[in-house]
Design a protein around this motif. Structure first.
Motif, PDB file in Angstrom:
ATOM      1  N   LEU A  31       0.831  -1.198   0.000  1.00  0.00           N
ATOM      2  CA  LEU A  31       0.000   0.000   0.000  1.00  0.00           C
ATOM      3  C   LEU A  31       0.873   1.258   0.000  1.00  0.00           C
ATOM      4  CD1 LEU A  31      -2.585  -1.051   2.736  1.00  0.00           C
ATOM      5  CD2 LEU A  31      -3.138  -0.641   0.336  1.00  0.00           C
ATOM      6  N   ARG A  32       0.311   2.352  -0.500  1.00  0.00           N
ATOM      7  CA  ARG A  32       0.996   3.646  -0.413  1.00  0.00           C
ATOM      8  C   ARG A  32       0.843   4.181   1.001  1.00  0.00           C
ATOM      9  NH1 ARG A  32      -1.165   9.151  -2.449  1.00  0.00           N
ATOM     10  NH2 ARG A  32       0.668  10.493  -2.418  1.00  0.00           N
ATOM     11  N   VAL A  33       1.930   4.691   1.582  1.00  0.00           N
ATOM     12  CA  VAL A  33       1.915   5.255   2.928  1.00  0.00           C
ATOM     13  C   VAL A  33       2.465   6.672   2.856  1.00  0.00           C
ATOM     14  CG1 VAL A  33       2.632   4.976   5.324  1.00  0.00           C
ATOM     15  CG2 VAL A  33       2.321   2.949   3.886  1.00  0.00           C
ATOM     16  N   VAL A  34       1.708   7.651   3.379  1.00  0.00           N
ATOM     17  CA  VAL A  34       2.122   9.050   3.328  1.00  0.00           C
ATOM     18  C   VAL A  34       1.880   9.702   4.678  1.00  0.00           C
ATOM     19  CG1 VAL A  34       1.604   9.243   0.859  1.00  0.00           C
ATOM     20  CG2 VAL A  34      -0.135   9.869   2.539  1.00  0.00           C
ATOM     21  N   GLU A  35       2.645  10.736   4.972  1.00  0.00           N
ATOM     22  CA  GLU A  35       2.326  11.595   6.108  1.00  0.00           C
ATOM     23  C   GLU A  35       1.243  12.561   5.649  1.00  0.00           C
ATOM     24  OE1 GLU A  35       4.784  14.018   9.473  1.00  0.00           O
ATOM     25  OE2 GLU A  35       5.040  14.719   7.421  1.00  0.00           O
ATOM     26  N   ALA A  36       0.150  12.627   6.386  1.00  0.00           N
ATOM     27  CA  ALA A  36      -0.979  13.474   5.997  1.00  0.00           C
ATOM     28  C   ALA A  36      -0.597  14.947   6.094  1.00  0.00           C
ATOM     29  CB  ALA A  36      -2.182  13.189   6.897  1.00  0.00           C
ATOM     30  N   VAL A  37      -1.068  15.729   5.126  1.00  0.00           N
ATOM     31  CA  VAL A  37      -0.902  17.180   5.152  1.00  0.00           C
ATOM     32  C   VAL A  37      -2.286  17.823   5.051  1.00  0.00           C
ATOM     33  CG1 VAL A  37       1.404  17.107   4.142  1.00  0.00           C
ATOM     34  CG2 VAL A  37      -0.572  17.338   2.652  1.00  0.00           C
ATOM     35  N   HIS A  38      -2.369  19.044   5.512  1.00  0.00           N
ATOM     36  CA  HIS A  38      -3.653  19.738   5.545  1.00  0.00           C
ATOM     37  C   HIS A  38      -4.217  19.894   4.133  1.00  0.00           C
ATOM     38  CE1 HIS A  38      -6.696  22.276   7.397  1.00  0.00           C
ATOM     39  NE2 HIS A  38      -6.537  23.134   6.421  1.00  0.00           N
ATOM     40  N   GLY A  39      -5.472  19.488   3.966  1.00  0.00           N
ATOM     41  CA  GLY A  39      -6.133  19.606   2.670  1.00  0.00           C
ATOM     42  C   GLY A  39      -5.903  18.436   1.738  1.00  0.00           C
ATOM     43  N   MET A  40      -5.084  17.468   2.147  1.00  0.00           N
ATOM     44  CA  MET A  40      -4.825  16.293   1.295  1.00  0.00           C
ATOM     45  C   MET A  40      -6.114  15.492   1.103  1.00  0.00           C
ATOM     46  SD  MET A  40      -2.387  13.020   2.224  1.00  0.00           S
ATOM     47  CE  MET A  40      -0.831  13.849   1.841  1.00  0.00           C
ATOM     48  N   PRO A  41      -6.466  15.141  -0.142  1.00  0.00           N
ATOM     49  CA  PRO A  41      -7.635  14.288  -0.351  1.00  0.00           C
ATOM     50  C   PRO A  41      -7.406  12.902   0.253  1.00  0.00           C
ATOM     51  CG  PRO A  41      -6.946  15.348  -2.409  1.00  0.00           C
ATOM     52  CD  PRO A  41      -5.857  15.576  -1.413  1.00  0.00           C
ATOM     53  N   VAL A  42      -8.429  12.372   0.886  1.00  0.00           N
ATOM     54  CA  VAL A  42      -8.369  11.015   1.426  1.00  0.00           C
ATOM     55  C   VAL A  42      -8.548  10.043   0.266  1.00  0.00           C
ATOM     56  CG1 VAL A  42      -9.565   9.341   2.887  1.00  0.00           C
ATOM     57  CG2 VAL A  42      -9.140  11.673   3.722  1.00  0.00           C
ATOM     58  N   THR A  43      -7.628   9.089   0.146  1.00  0.00           N
ATOM     59  CA  THR A  43      -7.562   8.220  -1.025  1.00  0.00           C
ATOM     60  C   THR A  43      -7.655   6.753  -0.613  1.00  0.00           C
ATOM     61  OG1 THR A  43      -6.078   9.835  -2.059  1.00  0.00           O
ATOM     62  CG2 THR A  43      -6.209   7.649  -3.080  1.00  0.00           C
ATOM     63  N   ALA A  44      -8.476   5.995  -1.314  1.00  0.00           N
ATOM     64  CA  ALA A  44      -8.561   4.553  -1.091  1.00  0.00           C
ATOM     65  C   ALA A  44      -7.227   3.905  -1.450  1.00  0.00           C
ATOM     66  CB  ALA A  44      -9.682   3.949  -1.928  1.00  0.00           C
ATOM     67  N   GLY A  45      -6.852   2.870  -0.707  1.00  0.00           N
ATOM     68  CA  GLY A  45      -5.593   2.194  -0.959  1.00  0.00           C
ATOM     69  C   GLY A  45      -4.380   2.945  -0.466  1.00  0.00           C
TER      70      GLY A  45
END
Length: 352
Positions: free
Chosen positions: A214-228
């Motif tokens: 799976l793709r793993v990212v640190e969340a940032v403000h305004g980032m769209p929530v993405t499936a997978g």
């Protein structure tokens, strides 16, 4: 604060920080410093000599760095708990995160560019908290707490649309086991709250991204929530979500600490319930405290599904214990069973 009596070896190459750590530890009741080391080789020798409960371990040291010491201790089967004492630098943060993934107990950040008194107070507060957690682990869970229960068949044909994972002490190692075991085609967004100082979560997300399908990212403000995609809460910020028409986006909030935590798992869960309702799954892993209890109450009230890690594999059986003891857990499972449980719930099956 009174603690179960703990023996500690201090490994630190900086004479200034070494003395600061000694001064701080000598002021914590029930803690005895039994040895001091100025490099990694000496640290290993002191651990062999004194068999301490705790080793405070600098990340960057001569002869053998902190990560090398940790790996050698694991190879030898040492029961000493390593607490990494790390400067938040471009080199220090990734190495510290790698140490946590390798099984270090926890991390205490070195304050940089502040008044020495402020630094001492910050280190004292952090070490009191971490050493209390070590003392709890040495008591061990009861036989009842150590048992795992099967999940009841209450998922039925209703698939889960989002998964939220919360953890604290011992979390990086647990996440290293859990996240890479999830399938690449998991068709829902995942969210992770790992209690960790600001600046370390970016390295955690990057390392997990290297390991996981799976793709793993640190969340940032305004980032769209993405499936997978696994959205990791940034240290020092509460992660919540907000629905804008058909889209859901990440919201970062620098509001007050909650139960001493920012990010807060409770805050994340409370924001997810209005968006996902009964189709939300909360997973509570190893960690100190009870940042999980209030949020899981909200998840359960909405008809969502809650999984708690069983005691036997927890570094600290605090967060999942709070949820299980309150009767909020639909399943209490060993860590190795949780990836399959998540996958089953997402696909509308009972997580057996």
């Amino acid at each position: 604060m009174s603690l179960r009596r703990l023996s500690v070896v201090v490994a630190e190459d900086s004479a200034l920080y070494r003395q600061m750590l000694l001064n701080v530890l000598q002021r914590i009741p029930g803690v005895e410093v039994v040895g001091v080391a100025a490099d990694g080789i000496e640290a290993l020798a002191k651990v062999v000599e004194f068999q301490p409960d705790v080793l405070t371990l600098d990340v960057q040291m001569p002869q053998l760095d902190g990560l090398g010491v940790l790996r050698e201790l694991r190879r030898r089967g040492s029961r000493t708990k390593a607490i990494m004492v790390s400067s938040l630098t471009a080199a220090g943060a990734p190495t510290t995160v790698e140490a946590l993934l390798e099984g270090a107990f926890d991390v205490v950040p070195k304050p940089v560019g502040v008044d020495p008194h402020v630094a001492r107070v910050a280190i004292h507060e952090a070490l009191v908290e971490k050493l209390a957690a070590v003392a709890d682990t040495l008591l061990g869970p009861t036989a009842t707490e150590g048992s795992a229960g099967p999940a009841p068949d209450r998922v039925g044909s209703r698939a889960i649309d989002a998964v939220a994972i919360g953890t604290s002490t011992g979390g990086p190692q647990a996440l290293r086991s859990l996240i890479p075991a999830l399938p690449a085609d998991l068709p829902v967004p995942l969210f992770v709250v790992q209690h960790m100082p600001a600046g370390f979560t970016a390295s955690l997300a990057a390392r997990l991204d290297d390991l996981a399908p799976l793709r793993v990212v640190e969340a940032v403000h305004g980032m769209p929530v993405t499936a997978g995609c696994v959205h990791v809460a940034a240290g020092g910020w509460h992660l919540t979500v907000d629905r804008q028409r058909e889209a859901v986006q990440c919201v970062l909030d620098a509001g007050p600490l909650r139960l001493g935590c920012r990010p807060s798992f409770d805050s994340l869960l409370e924001s997810l319930v209005p968006v996902y309702g009964s189709r939300l799954m909360a997973v509570v892993l190893t960690g100190m405290g009870h940042d999980s209890l209030a949020g899981c109450r909200v998840v359960k009230a909405a008809g969502g599904f809650v999984v708690a890690q069983s005691a036997a594999g927890c570094t600290v059986y605090g967060m999942p214990k709070a949820v299980a003891a309150a009767g909020l857990a639909d399943a209490v499972l060993p860590l190795e069973s949780i990836p399959a449980a998540i996958t089953a719930c997402v696909r509308g099956r009972s997580p057996r």
